[in-house]
Design an enzyme around this catalytic site. Structure first.
Site, PDB file in Angstrom:
ATOM      1  CB  ALA A 240     198.285  23.154  70.196  1.00  0.00           C
TER       2      ALA A 240
ATOM      3  N   GLY B  38     198.620  25.360  64.773  1.00  0.00           N
ATOM      4  CA  GLY B  38     199.643  24.424  64.439  1.00  0.00           C
ATOM      5  C   GLY B  38     199.188  23.350  63.771  1.00  0.00           C
TER       6      GLY B  38
ATOM      7  CD  GLU C 229     201.879  27.548  64.060  1.00  0.00           C
ATOM      8  OE1 GLU C 229     202.730  27.866  63.776  1.00  0.00           O
ATOM      9  OE2 GLU C 229     201.220  26.701  64.132  1.00  0.00           O
TER      10      GLU C 229
ATOM     11  CD  GLU D 223     197.985  29.707  65.950  1.00  0.00           C
ATOM     12  OE1 GLU D 223     198.112  28.788  65.217  1.00  0.00           O
ATOM     13  OE2 GLU D 223     197.214  30.693  65.053  1.00  0.00           O
TER      14      GLU D 223
HETATM   15  N1  T1G Z   1     191.941  22.354  71.532  1.00  0.00           N
HETATM   16  C1  T1G Z   1     191.203  21.278  71.853  1.00  0.00           C
HETATM   17  N2  T1G Z   1     190.050  21.243  71.798  1.00  0.00           N
HETATM   18  C2  T1G Z   1     189.455  21.766  70.434  1.00  0.00           C
HETATM   19  C3  T1G Z   1     189.848  22.190  70.025  1.00  0.00           C
HETATM   20  C4  T1G Z   1     191.490  22.492  70.274  1.00  0.00           C
HETATM   21  N3  T1G Z   1     192.484  22.724  69.226  1.00  0.00           N
HETATM   22  N4  T1G Z   1     189.041  22.364  68.507  1.00  0.00           N
HETATM   23  C5  T1G Z   1     188.717  22.353  68.999  1.00  0.00           C
HETATM   24  N5  T1G Z   1     188.129  21.729  70.231  1.00  0.00           N
HETATM   25  C6  T1G Z   1     186.914  20.821  71.137  1.00  0.00           C
HETATM   26  C7  T1G Z   1     186.289  22.238  71.355  1.00  0.00           C
HETATM   27  O1  T1G Z   1     186.211  22.568  72.471  1.00  0.00           O
HETATM   28  C8  T1G Z   1     183.994  20.832  71.518  1.00  0.00           C
HETATM   29  O2  T1G Z   1     185.113  20.363  72.455  1.00  0.00           O
HETATM   30  C9  T1G Z   1     184.935  20.246  70.453  1.00  0.00           C
HETATM   31  O3  T1G Z   1     186.648  20.123  69.924  1.00  0.00           O
HETATM   32  C10 T1G Z   1     184.612  20.491  68.596  1.00  0.00           C
HETATM   33  O4  T1G Z   1     184.830  21.664  68.650  1.00  0.00           O
HETATM   34  C11 T1G Z   1     201.301  25.946  67.926  1.00  0.00           C
HETATM   35  C12 T1G Z   1     199.711  27.833  69.286  1.00  0.00           C
HETATM   36  C13 T1G Z   1     187.361  23.767  64.465  1.00  0.00           C
HETATM   37  C14 T1G Z   1     186.785  25.201  63.273  1.00  0.00           C
HETATM   38  O5  T1G Z   1     192.504  27.846  67.227  1.00  0.00           O
HETATM   39  O6  T1G Z   1     187.967  27.040  66.032  1.00  0.00           O
HETATM   40  O7  T1G Z   1     197.837  25.482  67.127  1.00  0.00           O
HETATM   41  O8  T1G Z   1     183.090  20.832  73.745  1.00  0.00           O
HETATM   42  O9  T1G Z   1     182.471  22.690  69.232  1.00  0.00           O
HETATM   43  O10 T1G Z   1     181.986  24.179  65.302  1.00  0.00           O
HETATM   44  O11 T1G Z   1     200.602  27.499  67.023  1.00  0.00           O
HETATM   45  O12 T1G Z   1     186.138  23.730  66.971  1.00  0.00           O
HETATM   46  O13 T1G Z   1     182.725  18.529  72.159  1.00  0.00           O
HETATM   47  O14 T1G Z   1     183.694  19.191  74.522  1.00  0.00           O
HETATM   48  O15 T1G Z   1     184.497  24.118  68.241  1.00  0.00           O
HETATM   49  O16 T1G Z   1     182.826  22.460  63.931  1.00  0.00           O
HETATM   50  C15 T1G Z   1     194.345  26.679  67.034  1.00  0.00           C
HETATM   51  C16 T1G Z   1     189.890  26.375  67.587  1.00  0.00           C
HETATM   52  C17 T1G Z   1     194.965  26.500  68.229  1.00  0.00           C
HETATM   53  C18 T1G Z   1     190.739  26.863  66.532  1.00  0.00           C
HETATM   54  C19 T1G Z   1     185.394  23.152  64.653  1.00  0.00           C
HETATM   55  N6  T1G Z   1     193.204  26.148  66.402  1.00  0.00           N
HETATM   56  N7  T1G Z   1     189.246  25.164  67.160  1.00  0.00           N
HETATM   57  O17 T1G Z   1     184.647  23.772  64.856  1.00  0.00           O
HETATM   58  O18 T1G Z   1     183.635  22.255  66.570  1.00  0.00           O
HETATM   59  S1  T1G Z   1     196.195  27.370  69.049  1.00  0.00           S
HETATM   60  C20 T1G Z   1     192.524  27.002  67.067  1.00  0.00           C
HETATM   61  C21 T1G Z   1     187.680  25.738  66.129  1.00  0.00           C
HETATM   62  C22 T1G Z   1     197.531  26.537  67.616  1.00  0.00           C
HETATM   63  C23 T1G Z   1     200.175  26.511  67.178  1.00  0.00           C
HETATM   64  C24 T1G Z   1     198.949  27.122  67.968  1.00  0.00           C
HETATM   65  C25 T1G Z   1     186.651  24.826  65.917  1.00  0.00           C
HETATM   66  C26 T1G Z   1     186.570  24.392  64.562  1.00  0.00           C
HETATM   67  P1  T1G Z   1     183.319  19.531  72.866  1.00  0.00           P
HETATM   68  P2  T1G Z   1     183.834  22.531  67.911  1.00  0.00           P
HETATM   69  P3  T1G Z   1     183.287  23.620  65.410  1.00  0.00           P
END
Ligand code: T1G
Length: 689
Positions: A66, A105, A108, A128
């Site tokens: 998400a 998400g 999921e 999450e």
């Molecule tokens: N939402 C918004 N921005 C995100 C994002 C996300 N989910 N993931 C990454 N970014 C932005 C980050 O801030 C950065 O921005 C750029 O993308 C590159 O990220 C309903 C509730 C995928 C392994 O927890 O673990 O789904 O600094 O530098 O090292 O159940 O990003 O360039 O402006 O980290 O290559 C669950 C979170 C969400 C994954 C890539 N998902 N992301 O790593 O790049 S909650 C996560 C990561 C959810 C549902 C629930 C990593 C990555 P900027 P990066 P990277």
């Protein structure tokens, strides 16, 4: 049929509808993406020519979850639940084509599809819990139905992703494909149609929902997650998958999610998520700055830190050479590295062939000239200025012009070290934390003349080594140790005034730190600080008294606590208590009972105050940088967001007043509220503003 919207495209490949999302950098499931998916699915469903659907993503990864930036904002339809319901209602096969990191998400959504195929390098997971949340789009109900409750629990409570191969074996992935993923997915979908394979939704599969061993697994997983709300909610949700019908379990999941997403812990953890990424950006660095490639590394010194740093390089696949003054010392260092790897293998954290591969990347020499070709050299010798200056003078003579020359000093002046070279612009601090191969924080110390290119190279290297790089300026103790020194002063004062080590540590662990200051100093060795204090003509009366009595901490079986042979459990000791009481009475101090609240306040507020000075001096660029340093380097509980974030929640006016109270009572002017803190408090603002 053309593009649905700016983020989602729909096209036909014969009888297969291909829905492709493109929302760089990580295809977060923001509103526009969800709306595009829902629209695409609707078209595919209504088009009688369509026999199956493929959902894929452009760019470097399948949906990584998400959009975290949308949390806390008013929800906009369609929700992810709506998109997932549309997939499950599709009377035609839906195939998810996974590459990169299908997380949260995104995973999921894939679990709602009838089939999942992936490239070999793909990873899937539900992280999450690392955001203080739980999977909120059905992951806690669907994943247990595919891999069983215990495996699902492990993936959900740790938040760690798994690779495609393991996911294939676990029944999550139906096929691993090479080459063009979307083409392979279309082909897979065609085969499904041709073979008339039954469309069985994950939600309807109960055969693996066996609860045996669940309770033990849950207990084992949460033992180290004290104080956090999310892991317990994860367990409750997965347990519901075993005991409740699917839709009831889903409803409860949504309730748990709703509670967590609005809670302080998740807000704090989301702050750290973004602060960690911001910390890697240097505000004044020109956009065009490029990091240099690092193909070969070198480490000077085969001690504990040197060996750990070399392991970081090998773990990242970078060949590294360790330089030591003599064969014996070198062999001792290499043996320690090998022993560390063997321990990881014996604990199941690494397989033997991978260990051999990593050890093979580490070589040792006793001649400096042997590292003339290194792209980066990290000096990790004794913490003495003259020794370091000699090393850098040698490095300046032999290292190639483009090499990044780094010092692992934790306290010394990086500018003074850089000045012994003719290339101070190539010198920076790379401050690793012990054990270097484990601790994720990397304080990158920017010298007065360090070039942007050298900085960019250091940051890129830090990320490649799996570290969290934070750039700081030059001052004594940089950011982390400088703030920690405030806590050490207060610890000593509290022990003199009436507290005992176990009381101080209890207050700090109750706040959420994994270890209290006294046990931490016992682990590091009291003699280290003692030697530095003696060198600087400083005193810590109780700690000095313990050291004079030969008590250096765990390594001597006694420090602030007593340690049984072979155990690291800190035990209160009457002799230590006697040393403390004697020191108080020698100073004429009337000891008084001290509450846990006062201890916690005096452990935290002086550090925040020092953080304000650090920000004011520009040693740290953002309050978030300080938070990331404390969370990844000093055990600050992530669900409290770091000292500066915590300060803003507590209120700077309150902190100003408490500090003023302690400064008046102790007559210690360093406790006086720092100018920046006082100014922000007076203006009713916070550090984040
Ligand atoms: N939402 C918004 N921005 C995100 C994002 C996300 N989910 N993931 C990454 N970014 C932005 C980050 O801030 C950065 O921005 C750029 O993308 C590159 O990220 C309903 C509730 C995928 C392994 O927890 O673990 O789904 O600094 O530098 O090292 O159940 O990003 O360039 O402006 O980290 O290559 C669950 C979170 C969400 C994954 C890539 N998902 N992301 O790593 O790049 S909650 C996560 C990561 C959810 C549902 C629930 C990593 C990555 P900027 P990066 P990277």
């Amino acid at each position: 049929m053309g593009s649905i919207n700016a983020s989602v495209d729909l096209r036909r490949d014969g009888e297969i509808a291909v829905i492709t999302a493109d929302n760089p950098p990580v295809n977060a499931l923001k509103h526009e993406v969800r709306a595009g998916l829902a629209e695409g699915l609707k078209h595919a469903r209504e088009d009688t020519g369509v026999k199956a659907v493929v959902i894929a993503c452009a760019g470097r990864t399948f949906f990584a979850g998400a959009d975290i930036t949308e949390f806390g904002k008013p929800p906009r339809a369609p929700s992810l639940h709506d998109v997932i319901a549309a997939i499950e209602a599709m009377p035609k096969p839906v195939v998810a084509a996974l590459h990169g990191t299908a997380l949260g998400g995104g995973f999921e959504l894939a679990l709602a599809c009838h089939f999942r195929i992936a490239v070999p390098a793909a990873r899937v997971g539900l992280p999450e819990v690392k955001l203080g949340l739980l999977p909120g789009a059905g992951g806690t109900q669907r994943l247990p139905r595919l891999v069983g409750p215990e495996k699902a629990l492990e993936m959900i409570v740790t938040g760690e992703p798994i690779g495609a191969a393991e996911a294939r074996v676990g029944g999550i992935i139906d096929e691993i494909v090479e080459g063009d993923l979307t083409a392979a997915a279309i082909d897979f979908a065609r085969r499904v149609v041709r073979e008339g394979r039954p469309l069985r939704l994950v939600r309807d599969r109960d055969e693996k929902l066996i609860g045996e061993g669940f309770a033990d697994a849950a207990e084992a997983l949460t033992r180290r997650l004290r104080g956090r709300d999310a892991p317990a909610a994860c367990i409750e949700a997965v347990r519901n998958a075993i005991v409740l019908p699917f839709d009831e379990g889903l409803k409860r999941e949504a309730e748990l999610f709703g509670r967590l997403v609005g809670g302080d812990q998740s807000k704090a953890q989301r702050h750290i998520f973004f602060a960690e990424r911001e910390a890697a950006k240097i505000p004044d660095m020109p956009e065009a700055t490029r990091s240099r490639p690092i193909a070969q590394g070198a480490v000077i010194g085969a001690g504990t830190m040197g060996g750990g740093i070399a392991m970081c390089f090998a773990n990242a696949g970078i060949p590294v050479t360790i330089v030591e003054t003599g064969r014996d010392l070198l062999q001792k260092g290499l043996d320690r590295v090998a022993a560390n790897y063997h321990t990881s293998v014996s604990r199941g954290g690494l397989d033997a062939s991978e260990m051999e591969r990593r050890i093979g990347l580490i070589s040792g020499v006793t001649e400096f000239d042997a590292i003339a070709g290194a792209d980066v050299v990290v000096e990790a010798v004794f913490e003495e200025m003259d020794v370091k200056k000699r090393v850098f003078a040698d490095l300046d003579r032999i290292a190639k012009p483009s090499a990044l020359l780094a010092t692992n000093t934790s306290t010394l002046d990086v500018n003074e070290i850089a000045r012994v070279t003719a290339r101070p612009q190539e010198v920076a601090g790379l401050h690793f934390f012990s054990p270097a191969n484990v601790m994720r924080l990397l304080e990158i110390v920017r010298g007065a003349q360090t070039s942007f290119e050298a900085l960019a190279t250091a940051i890129a290297l830090g990320r490649r080594l799996g570290k969290v790089p934070v750039t700081v300026g030059v001052c004594y103790g940089f950011v982390g140790n400088r703030m920690l020194a405030r806590r050490s002063v207060e610890t000593e004062r509290l022990l003199l005034e009436g507290a005992l080590p176990q009381q101080v540590d209890t207050a700090v662990t109750a706040f959420g730190f994994p270890m209290g200051p006294c046990a931490m100093m016992d682990l590091a060795g009291l003699d280290v600080g003692w030697r530095i204090r003696k060198g600087r003509g400083e005193q810590a009366l109780i700690e000095d008294a313990l050291c004079e009595a030969g008590h250096y901490g765990q390594k001597t079986g006694k420090g602030y606590f007593r340690y049984e042979a072979g155990s690291r459990a800190p035990l209160p000791d009457p002799e230590i208590e006697r040393v403390i009481l004697e020191t108080s009475s020698r100073l004429g101090i009337n000891r008084r009972p001290i509450t846990e609240d006062e201890i916690a306040e005096r452990m935290i507020l002086p550090m925040i105050n020092e953080g304000a000075r650090i920000l004011d001096e520009g040693i740290a660029s953002r309050p978030g940088d300080i938070d990331v340093i404390w969370v990844y380097g000093y055990g600050w509980p992530v669900w409290r967001g770091g000292p500066m974030y915590f300060a803003d929640r507590l209120g700077l006016a309150h902190i100003r007043d408490r500090l003023a109270f302690y400064a008046d009572r102790s007559r210690d002017e360093t406790l006086r509220p720092a100018p920046l803190l006082r100014k922000l408090a007076d203006e009713g603002r916070g550090f984040a503003s």
